[in-house]
Design an enzyme around this catalytic site. Structure first.
Site, PDB file in Angstrom:
ATOM      1  CE  LYS A   1      37.282  33.837  38.690  1.00 18.54           C
ATOM      2  NZ  LYS A   1      36.924  34.305  37.314  1.00 18.54           N
TER       3      LYS A   1
HETATM    4  C1  LIG Z   1      40.762  38.350  36.204  1.00 17.28           C
HETATM    5  C2  LIG Z   1      39.674  38.742  37.267  1.00 17.28           C
HETATM    6  N1  LIG Z   1      40.010  39.469  38.389  1.00 17.28           N
HETATM    7  C3  LIG Z   1      39.273  39.269  39.499  1.00 17.28           C
HETATM    8  C4  LIG Z   1      38.220  38.750  39.366  1.00 17.28           C
HETATM    9  C5  LIG Z   1      37.367  38.832  40.647  1.00 17.28           C
HETATM   10  O1  LIG Z   1      37.220  37.537  41.424  1.00 17.28           O
HETATM   11  P1  LIG Z   1      35.905  37.497  42.345  1.00 17.28           P
HETATM   12  O2  LIG Z   1      34.649  37.216  41.532  1.00 17.28           O
HETATM   13  O3  LIG Z   1      36.071  36.296  43.406  1.00 17.28           O
HETATM   14  O4  LIG Z   1      35.776  38.873  43.022  1.00 17.28           O
HETATM   15  C6  LIG Z   1      37.742  37.550  38.570  1.00 17.28           C
HETATM   16  C7  LIG Z   1      36.570  36.988  38.756  1.00 17.28           C
HETATM   17  O5  LIG Z   1      35.707  36.839  38.032  1.00 17.28           O
HETATM   18  C8  LIG Z   1      38.620  37.563  37.312  1.00 17.28           C
HETATM   19  O6  LIG Z   1      38.219  36.914  36.466  1.00 17.28           O
END
Ligand SMILES: Cc1ncc(COP(=O)(O)O)c(C=O)c1O
Length: 403
Positions: free
Chosen positions: A188
């Protein structure tokens, strides 16, 4: 190639993480007493809400956890429907299922984000929320989306996981809807390995999110921000550790520099590739707010996508057909329609499965658009010379492939 934030890790992160270690306070809370909470996650939340311009921010353990907390905070559960784009990350779909609600898949438009008109097409009396993914640094068309949703009494949940720092009409994303979620996962804009944030303006959504993220507790730290009004209810455990919070804090402080850097790179490339025959770039509802860390080429002819990519690769230009995302209807758990217990599947009454709305043939625009794009990431370590090289490579490859 590491994500934006990962490539920017440096002494600022080391200093804050070491501070946590030296104080031996890696855990945010110490029981229900009034001992002051350690500073890192608290400071992260303060700077985060100031940065995006909202009232409340709550650090949580991941972007997925943030989605689960946000959906539950809105009271979404059995019998409810949530609209989201078929082109979205796994967790957007699974978080809705785990809340007990039914994900209703929608088409994207040329912005690769939700087509606002889909809200009117898909809303039913059971629709409680629309989950907006601001896909890869470009804000969805929030003015139209919020209008379409709110006039129907539907909550707007902004999933900003991929796009922290992106603006829309002069305001940060995450400030347009009712509640917003962010991720600090490794790929990210800002990372701490794993982590997330939930933000909102509504005091009730904040209190409910705190309780949902911390075993139903509402501790003195939060009560000092805003006193409790809810009666206690069952929560999960989605807390962010002080170690992760320290790293996320150092990263948050770099987001605007990354934004300026990516926009400067993009500004060198876009004018050079504008007007290439048969090649459009992604539609950006508000170009002044675009983060610019990924350029999307949309080729008219899908048969030219593979050779175009191969030739860019051969010139050492990093590009991909997708970025971890692929259509929800092609994923295994959508094909099976199962939750961990059959009675918890929101699809149990839809037979035969996959039912209409969960098959590739139901999404002609999503199918078309996602078969025609090439994604070109731009990174923190890219120089202006790299940007010029990428632009020249696109022009040269276009000549070879599209004539
Ligand atoms: C659009 C979106 N929502 C939610 C997530 C979930 O985040 P995490 O990987 O921190 O659980 C991601 C990440 O990969 C994402 O790209």
């Amino acid at each position: 190639m590491p994500g934006l934030g990962a490539a920017a890790i440096g002494t600022e992160e080391e200093v804050l993480v070491l501070d946590v270690l030296r104080r031996k306070e890696p855990f945010r809370y110490y029981g229900m007493d009034f001992k002051p909470t350690p500073p890192m996650v608290a400071q992260l939340e303060k700077e985060f809400r100031e940065y995006i311009g909202t009232d409340y921010a709550l650090g949580v353990s991941s972007g997925t956890g943030a989605l689960e907390v946000a959906l539950a905070a809105m009271g979404i559960g059995t019998g409810d429907e949530v609209i989201l784009t078929a082109w979205s990350w796994i967790a957007c779909f699974t978080a809705i299922v785990r809340a007990g609600a039914r994900p209703v898949l929608a088409e994207i438009d040329e912005s690769l984000n939700l087509d606002p008109a889909e809200i009117g097409r898909l809303a039913t009396p059971h629709t409680r929320a629309v989950l907006i993914v601001h896909y890869q640094g470009v804000a969805a068309d929030m003015e139209r989306i919020v209008f379409e949703a709110h006039k129907r009494g539907i909550f707007v949940l902004e999933d900003c996981a991929q796009s922290l720092g992106t603006r829309y009409r002069g305001r940060q994303i995450g400030t347009w809807g009712d509640i917003a979620t962010f991720s600090f996962q490794f790929n990210k804009v800002a990372t701490c390995g794993e982590g997330g944030m939930v933000t909102m303006r509504d005091q009730r959504l904040y209190e409910r999110s705190v309780r949902l993220s911390d075993l139903g507790n509402y501790r003195p730290y939060h009560a000092a921000i805003v006193p409790a009004r809810e009666v206690a209810f069952v929560g999960g455990q989605y807390r962010l550790s002080e170690l992760a919070g320290a790293m996320a804090l150092a990263q948050l402080r770099k987001v605007d520099r990354m934004w300026a850097h990516c926009r400067a790179l993009q500004a060198r490339i876009l004018p050079k590739i504008k007007g290439l025959k048969g090649v459009a770039t992604r539609h950006v509802p508000d170009p002044t707010g675009d983060f610019g860390f990924e350029i999307y080429l949309l080729l008219d002819n899908p048969a030219q996508v593979a050779p175009f990519r191969e030739k860019l690769d051969a010139r050492n230009v990093n590009c991909g057909a997708r970025t971890g995302t692929y259509p929800q209807y092609n994923r295994d758990y959508v094909k099976t329609g199962l939750a961990h217990h059959p009675a918890l599947s929101p699809f149990r009454d839809l037979k035969p499965w996959p039912a209409p709305g969960y098959r590739a043939e139901d999404f002609p625009r999503t199918e078309d658009l996602t078969k025609r794009f090439i994604a070109l990431p731009l990174g923190w370590l890219y120089t202006s010379e790299d940007a010029d090289y990428i632009a020249d490579a696109i022009v040269a490859v276009h000549k070879e492939v599209c004539g």
